[in-house]
Design a protein around this motif. Structure first.
Motif, short mmCIF file in Angstrom:
data_model
loop_
_atom_site.label_atom_id
_atom_site.label_comp_id
_atom_site.label_asym_id
_atom_site.label_seq_id
_atom_site.Cartn_x
_atom_site.Cartn_y
_atom_site.Cartn_z
N HIS A 1 34.88 -13.75 6.40
CA HIS A 1 33.98 -12.73 5.86
C HIS A 1 34.76 -11.94 4.81
CE1 HIS A 1 31.32 -12.52 9.76
NE2 HIS A 1 31.28 -13.69 9.16
N ILE A 2 34.14 -11.70 3.66
CA ILE A 2 34.78 -10.91 2.60
C ILE A 2 33.94 -9.66 2.35
CG2 ILE A 2 35.58 -10.88 0.21
CD1 ILE A 2 35.93 -13.87 0.34
N TRP A 3 34.62 -8.50 2.39
CA TRP A 3 33.98 -7.21 2.16
C TRP A 3 34.67 -6.50 1.00
CZ3 TRP A 3 29.92 -6.58 5.48
CH2 TRP A 3 29.93 -7.34 6.65
N ALA A 4 33.94 -5.68 0.27
CA ALA A 4 34.50 -4.94 -0.87
C ALA A 4 34.29 -3.44 -0.66
CB ALA A 4 33.83 -5.39 -2.17
N TYR A 5 35.32 -2.66 -1.01
CA TYR A 5 35.27 -1.21 -0.85
C TYR A 5 35.94 -0.55 -2.04
CZ TYR A 5 34.80 -2.81 4.01
OH TYR A 5 34.42 -3.47 5.15
N ALA A 6 35.61 0.71 -2.24
CA ALA A 6 36.26 1.45 -3.31
C ALA A 6 37.74 1.66 -2.99
CB ALA A 6 35.56 2.80 -3.51
N ASP A 7 38.05 1.93 -1.73
CA ASP A 7 39.42 2.12 -1.29
C ASP A 7 39.45 2.02 0.24
OD1 ASP A 7 38.42 4.64 -0.36
OD2 ASP A 7 38.93 5.54 -2.30
N LEU A 8 40.62 2.22 0.84
CA LEU A 8 40.75 2.09 2.28
C LEU A 8 39.97 3.17 3.04
CD1 LEU A 8 44.51 1.09 2.69
CD2 LEU A 8 42.50 -0.35 3.04
N GLU A 9 39.87 4.35 2.46
CA GLU A 9 39.10 5.41 3.11
C GLU A 9 37.62 5.04 3.14
OE1 GLU A 9 38.57 8.96 5.21
OE2 GLU A 9 40.39 7.86 4.67
N ALA A 10 37.12 4.45 2.05
CA ALA A 10 35.72 4.00 2.02
C ALA A 10 35.50 2.89 3.04
CB ALA A 10 35.36 3.52 0.61
N ARG A 11 36.49 2.04 3.22
CA ARG A 11 36.40 1.01 4.25
C ARG A 11 36.25 1.64 5.63
NH1 ARG A 11 40.15 -0.85 7.83
NH2 ARG A 11 39.89 -3.00 8.61
N LYS A 12 37.08 2.64 5.91
CA LYS A 12 37.01 3.31 7.21
C LYS A 12 35.63 3.94 7.42
CE LYS A 12 38.91 7.26 9.74
NZ LYS A 12 37.59 7.95 9.77
N ASP A 13 35.10 4.62 6.38
CA ASP A 13 33.80 5.27 6.50
C ASP A 13 32.69 4.25 6.74
OD1 ASP A 13 35.03 7.69 6.08
OD2 ASP A 13 34.53 7.79 3.93
N ALA A 14 32.75 3.11 6.04
CA ALA A 14 31.70 2.09 6.20
C ALA A 14 31.74 1.49 7.60
CB ALA A 14 31.88 1.00 5.14
N ARG A 15 32.93 1.24 8.11
CA ARG A 15 33.04 0.67 9.45
C ARG A 15 32.61 1.67 10.53
NH1 ARG A 15 35.43 -4.04 10.01
NH2 ARG A 15 36.16 -3.56 12.10
N ASP A 16 32.95 2.93 10.33
CA ASP A 16 32.49 3.95 11.29
C ASP A 16 30.97 4.08 11.27
OD1 ASP A 16 35.08 4.46 12.03
OD2 ASP A 16 35.31 6.28 10.82
N ALA A 17 30.39 4.03 10.07
CA ALA A 17 28.94 4.18 9.94
C ALA A 17 28.21 3.02 10.61
CB ALA A 17 28.56 4.27 8.46
N ALA A 18 28.82 1.83 10.59
CA ALA A 18 28.17 0.67 11.20
C ALA A 18 27.93 0.90 12.69
CB ALA A 18 29.03 -0.58 10.99
N TRP A 19 28.83 1.62 13.34
CA TRP A 19 28.69 1.85 14.79
C TRP A 19 27.53 2.78 15.11
CZ3 TRP A 19 30.72 -0.91 18.54
CH2 TRP A 19 31.84 -1.69 18.26
N SER A 20 27.08 3.53 14.13
CA SER A 20 25.92 4.41 14.36
C SER A 20 24.60 3.68 14.13
CB SER A 20 26.00 5.63 13.44
OG SER A 20 25.90 5.23 12.07
N SER A 21 24.67 2.44 13.66
CA SER A 21 23.45 1.67 13.40
C SER A 21 23.01 0.95 14.66
CB SER A 21 23.70 0.64 12.29
OG SER A 21 24.12 1.27 11.09
N PRO A 22 21.75 1.14 15.10
CA PRO A 22 21.26 0.44 16.29
C PRO A 22 21.39 -1.07 16.14
CG PRO A 22 19.72 2.15 15.60
CD PRO A 22 20.72 2.01 14.50
N GLY A 23 21.98 -1.71 17.13
CA GLY A 23 22.14 -3.15 17.10
C GLY A 23 23.54 -3.62 16.75
N TRP A 24 24.35 -2.75 16.11
CA TRP A 24 25.70 -3.16 15.74
C TRP A 24 26.56 -3.39 16.98
CZ3 TRP A 24 27.88 -5.31 11.79
CH2 TRP A 24 29.26 -5.33 11.68
N ASP A 25 26.40 -2.54 18.00
CA ASP A 25 27.18 -2.72 19.23
C ASP A 25 26.81 -4.04 19.91
OD1 ASP A 25 24.66 -1.83 19.86
OD2 ASP A 25 25.30 -0.66 21.59
#
Length: 312
Positions: A261-285
């Motif tokens: 899987h290849i993902w693109a982010y503005a920087d490492l902090e944006a990566r952290k924010d995107a991954r944290d936000a995924a856990w708040s999405s119903p169904g990701w768990d």
């Protein structure tokens, strides 16, 4: 005589008692043995009745009352391997398109020369009509692996026919051979894989935006690719809605049951924010709980695009 009579009488009485006991005790055990067995059975029944039931595996619940991903992972999910008359690649991939991932381990003292030479090779290859492929992306690993490692992905729109034609051109065209030989002098080792793209990901699109790229690689248990694809087909929109998904592939030649899987982010902090936000999405768990048991090995690499890469 009287003594003999008394002995006979005693033996007759003993025989009568023995016969009566045998009729009431078919097992032939002595009374004290039968009583002991009965006592043991009664104690065993009492102990069994007092034995507590085994508690269920511990689970956790989310505030809404639904079972958390950790609870689902601990309890495990019922899984079956799908069977059918069609190959996994036909069920999961876009038909007719092959991708090649090249992994080049560069000599540290030849890094700059290697990148320059590979850029020249790309330019020459794209001008050669016998080369039936296009460069999707070219990166150098920055964090999470060999820091002198180059990753290149090529796309063959006409599938294995184009792959064969391009391989033949690389073997026979003198100019391309010269580039191959020059690149080889800068390398410690190299390998490649032929891959298909998951149909639910879509094709990687060129981008001029300067970003970092994460290459996440999963080695799956044999027989679980369909299940992996089914779960990610439902979950991918939870991540792609943030426009950070670039592509998803699985191998056909090379190490098998390997997923990238290849993902693109503005920087490492944006990566952290995107991954944290995924856990708040119903169904990701659910996706995590159902796919983690399918994995044998996984790793993550952060990459930076080369100047000639269509994905910057």
């Amino acid at each position: 005589m009287h003594c003999i009579n008394r002995r006979v009488a005693s033996q007759s009485l003993k025989a009568v008692c023995t016969a009566r006991f045998a009729s009431s005790n078919p097992s032939g055990r002595q009374p004290n043995e039968a009583a002991s067995d009965q006592s043991k059975q009664e104690r065993g029944s009492q102990d069994a009745s007092r034995e507590p039931e085994r508690p269920p595996l511990p689970t956790q619940s989310s505030p809404s009352g639904s079972q958390s991903w950790l609870g689902k992972l601990l309890q495990g999910q019922h899984r079956t391997i799908e069977t059918g008359h069609e190959s996994h690649s036909r069920k999961l991939a876009k038909k007719g398109v092959i991708y090649e991932m090249q992994t080049h381990n560069v000599r540290p003292d030849q890094r700059a020369e290697y990148i320059n030479t590979y850029g020249e090779f790309v330019e020459a290859a794209l001008k050669n009509q016998k080369v039936e492929s296009n460069l999707v992306g070219s990166w150098m690993v920055e964090t999470g692996g060999d820091q002198d490692q180059a990753i290149h992905i090529w796309k063959y729109n006409n599938g294995y026919v184009a792959f064969d034609h391009t391989s033949k051109a690389l073997r026979e065209d003198k100019k391309l051979q010269d580039f191959q030989n020059k690149l080889g002098k800068s390398l410690r080792s190299r390998q490649n894989q032929a891959m298909l793209s998951f149909s639910f990901w879509g094709d990687p699109e060129p981008s001029e935006a300067k970003r970092i790229y994460e290459l996440r690689t999963y080695t799956l248990k044999p027989g679980t690719l369909i299940e992996w694809g089914n779960h990610w087909a439902r979950a991918i929109h939870l991540r792609k809605s943030r426009e950070d998904g670039v592509g998803g592939f699985f191998t056909q030649i090379g190490p098998l049951y390997v997923v990238h899987h290849i993902w693109a982010y503005a920087d490492l902090e944006a990566r952290k924010d995107a991954r944290d936000a995924a856990w708040s999405s119903p169904g990701w768990d659910d996706c995590v709980a159902n796919t983690v048991p399918l994995i044998r090995e996984m790793n993550s690499r952060i990459m930076i695009g080369n100047s000639f890469s269509p994905l910057k």
